[in-house]
Design an enzyme around this catalytic site. Structure first.
Site, PDB file in Angstrom:
ATOM      1  N   ASP A  20      -6.939  23.370   2.267  1.00 55.27           N
ATOM      2  CA  ASP A  20      -6.404  22.943   3.569  1.00 55.27           C
ATOM      3  C   ASP A  20      -7.510  22.808   4.627  1.00 55.27           C
ATOM      4  O   ASP A  20      -8.529  23.488   4.566  1.00 55.27           O
ATOM      5  CB  ASP A  20      -5.351  23.970   4.035  1.00 55.27           C
ATOM      6  CG  ASP A  20      -4.413  23.391   5.085  1.00 55.27           C
ATOM      7  OD1 ASP A  20      -4.410  22.155   5.280  1.00 55.27           O
ATOM      8  OD2 ASP A  20      -3.671  24.177   5.719  1.00 55.27           O
ATOM      9  N   HIS A  37     -10.756  14.089   3.873  1.00 58.41           N
ATOM     10  CA  HIS A  37     -10.290  14.104   2.475  1.00 58.41           C
ATOM     11  C   HIS A  37     -11.437  13.709   1.534  1.00 58.41           C
ATOM     12  O   HIS A  37     -11.616  14.311   0.476  1.00 58.41           O
ATOM     13  CB  HIS A  37      -9.104  13.157   2.281  1.00 58.41           C
ATOM     14  CG  HIS A  37      -7.886  13.540   3.079  1.00 58.41           C
ATOM     15  ND1 HIS A  37      -7.422  14.823   3.134  1.00 58.41           N
ATOM     16  CD2 HIS A  37      -7.051  12.790   3.864  1.00 58.41           C
ATOM     17  CE1 HIS A  37      -6.338  14.859   3.911  1.00 58.41           C
ATOM     18  NE2 HIS A  37      -6.101  13.642   4.363  1.00 58.41           N
ATOM     19  N   LEU A 131     -13.049  25.460 -19.080  1.00 54.78           N
ATOM     20  CA  LEU A 131     -12.257  25.723 -17.879  1.00 54.78           C
ATOM     21  C   LEU A 131     -11.124  24.706 -17.807  1.00 54.78           C
ATOM     22  O   LEU A 131     -11.327  23.532 -18.110  1.00 54.78           O
ATOM     23  CB  LEU A 131     -13.176  25.579 -16.646  1.00 54.78           C
ATOM     24  CG  LEU A 131     -12.536  25.576 -15.260  1.00 54.78           C
ATOM     25  CD1 LEU A 131     -12.039  26.968 -14.892  1.00 54.78           C
ATOM     26  CD2 LEU A 131     -13.533  25.118 -14.198  1.00 54.78           C
TER      27      LEU A 131
HETATM   28  C1  IPE Z   1      -0.514  22.286   1.898  1.00 53.58           C
HETATM   29  O1  IPE Z   1      -1.162  21.891   3.051  1.00 53.58           O
HETATM   30  C2  IPE Z   1      -0.607  21.221   0.847  1.00 53.58           C
HETATM   31  C3  IPE Z   1      -1.933  20.935   0.307  1.00 53.58           C
HETATM   32  C4  IPE Z   1      -3.041  21.552   0.623  1.00 53.58           C
HETATM   33  C5  IPE Z   1      -2.003  19.896  -0.658  1.00 53.58           C
HETATM   34  P1  IPE Z   1      -0.367  21.247   4.294  1.00 53.58           P
HETATM   35  O2  IPE Z   1      -1.376  21.041   5.352  1.00 53.58           O
HETATM   36  O3  IPE Z   1       0.386  20.077   3.822  1.00 53.58           O
HETATM   37  O4  IPE Z   1       0.659  22.400   4.653  1.00 53.58           O
HETATM   38  P2  IPE Z   1       1.346  22.799   6.041  1.00 53.58           P
HETATM   39  O5  IPE Z   1       2.130  21.612   6.474  1.00 53.58           O
HETATM   40  O6  IPE Z   1       0.258  23.145   7.015  1.00 53.58           O
HETATM   41  O7  IPE Z   1       2.176  23.991   5.710  1.00 53.58           O
HETATM   42  C1  IPE Z   2      -5.335  19.349   3.151  1.00 48.49           C
HETATM   43  O1  IPE Z   2      -5.856  19.029   4.387  1.00 48.49           O
HETATM   44  C2  IPE Z   2      -5.231  18.136   2.247  1.00 48.49           C
HETATM   45  C3  IPE Z   2      -3.861  17.696   1.991  1.00 48.49           C
HETATM   46  C4  IPE Z   2      -2.778  18.251   2.419  1.00 48.49           C
HETATM   47  C5  IPE Z   2      -3.725  16.487   1.182  1.00 48.49           C
HETATM   48  P1  IPE Z   2      -4.901  18.542   5.586  1.00 48.49           P
HETATM   49  O2  IPE Z   2      -4.795  17.053   5.506  1.00 48.49           O
HETATM   50  O3  IPE Z   2      -3.649  19.279   5.569  1.00 48.49           O
HETATM   51  O4  IPE Z   2      -5.788  18.932   6.845  1.00 48.49           O
HETATM   52  P2  IPE Z   2      -5.269  19.608   8.175  1.00 48.49           P
HETATM   53  O5  IPE Z   2      -4.495  20.832   7.793  1.00 48.49           O
HETATM   54  O6  IPE Z   2      -4.415  18.590   8.862  1.00 48.49           O
HETATM   55  O7  IPE Z   2      -6.504  19.946   8.931  1.00 48.49           O
HETATM   56 MG    MG Z   3      -3.034  21.022   6.405  1.00 50.90          MG
END
Ligand code: IPE
Ligand code: IPE
Ligand code: MG
Length: 240
Positions: A20, A37, A131
């Site tokens: 995240d 990303h 792995l």
């Molecule tokens: C969780 O992250 C999903 C992934 C890392 C793929 P999100 O950013 O989508 O989750 P919330 O919305 O903060 O809970």
């Molecule tokens: C996690 O990073 C990746 C996915 C959920 C695909 P986010 O896109 O949720 O990044 P933030 O949380 O908005 O910073």
């Molecule tokens: Mg996120």
């Protein structure tokens, strides 16, 4: 010597990561969310190396949640495209490094192109025995548990199983993660302290760690640090 022995025994077999913070990482640098990303793919490479070096056997990565379909189409499309490009670019190295890739989650909502790449990455890495990288892609833990319940109910209705025989093991074997041991250690980057529908059944006794660092900054050093955190934990499983 004793300390080294103890530490060796405390390598988690299965580490699962909620990757995240890509969007915030990009925003902090005045970039588009999508650049976060892209930067995050390098962290995946780094963590695979660190996991292999530490002797971790399963590395599960939460790449796309069922709820992530609710993001703007532009971002969803960009994530799908990034996935396809990464499969093409990374598969030869995964094969060379002995990494097997398995997917958990739904398959039916992806485009034909994405589905083909999912099959390619799984089929070309089946020989990997060092792995296993488990990619959670269109994954929702509640959905997984619902599907498992439905499967068992259908088997009971058809007389294939007796309702009284349903136990934890049978439920575990009906999940996407059927042959994968439960995670020992769950890491979520970016300082958020929640599971966001990730491995709810499997995480019952997992140790959890929520470092502040955003996913694109989580590299081999951060992975090694996390292993040290795990090694300090005392897993009691309800006992003394
Ligand atoms: C969780 O992250 C999903 C992934 C890392 C793929 P999100 O950013 O989508 O989750 P919330 O919305 O903060 O809970
Ligand atoms: C996690 O990073 C990746 C996915 C959920 C695909 P986010 O896109 O949720 O990044 P933030 O949380 O908005 O910073
Ligand atoms: Mg996120």
């Amino acid at each position: 010597m004793q300390v080294i022995m103890d530490n060796c025994q405390k390598i988690p077999v299965h580490v699962a990561i909620i990757m995240d913070g890509n969007g915030r990482w990009a925003k902090l640098r005045g970039k588009e969310r999508f650049e976060g990303h892209i930067a995050g793919v390098d962290s995946i490479r780094e963590c695979l190396k660190a996991a292999n070096r530490n002797g971790v056997k399963y590395l599960t990565l939460y790449a796309f949640s069922t709820e992530n379909w609710g993001r703007p189409a532009e971002e969803v499309d960009a994530l799908m495209e990034l996935f396809c490009r990464s499969v093409i670019a990374e598969t030869p190295d995964l094969v060379k490094e002995g990494i097997r890739v398995r997917l958990i989650g739904r398959r039916d909502r992806f485009s034909e192109k994405v589905r083909q790449h999912l099959t390619t990455i799984e089929e070309s890495t089946t020989a990997g025995d060092k792995l296993t990288m488990v990619l959670a892609f269109d994954y929702s833990s509640r959905d997984e548990i619902t599907m498992a319940t439905r499967t068992l109910a259908q088997k009971a209705a058809a007389g294939e199983i007796d309702v009284r025989d349903i136990n934890e093991e049978m439920i575990s074997r009906s999940l996407y993660t059927a042959e994968i041991p439960d995670p020992d250690f769950i890491i979520r980057t970016s300082g958020e302290c929640r599971l966001s529908n990730f491995l709810l059944w499997q995480a019952s006794y997992a140790e959890m760690y929520f470092p502040e660092v955003m996913w694109p900054d989580f590299k081999q050093n951060e992975f090694d640090e996390a292993i040290k955190v795990y090694q300090q934990r005392d897993r009691r499983y309800g006992k003394l």
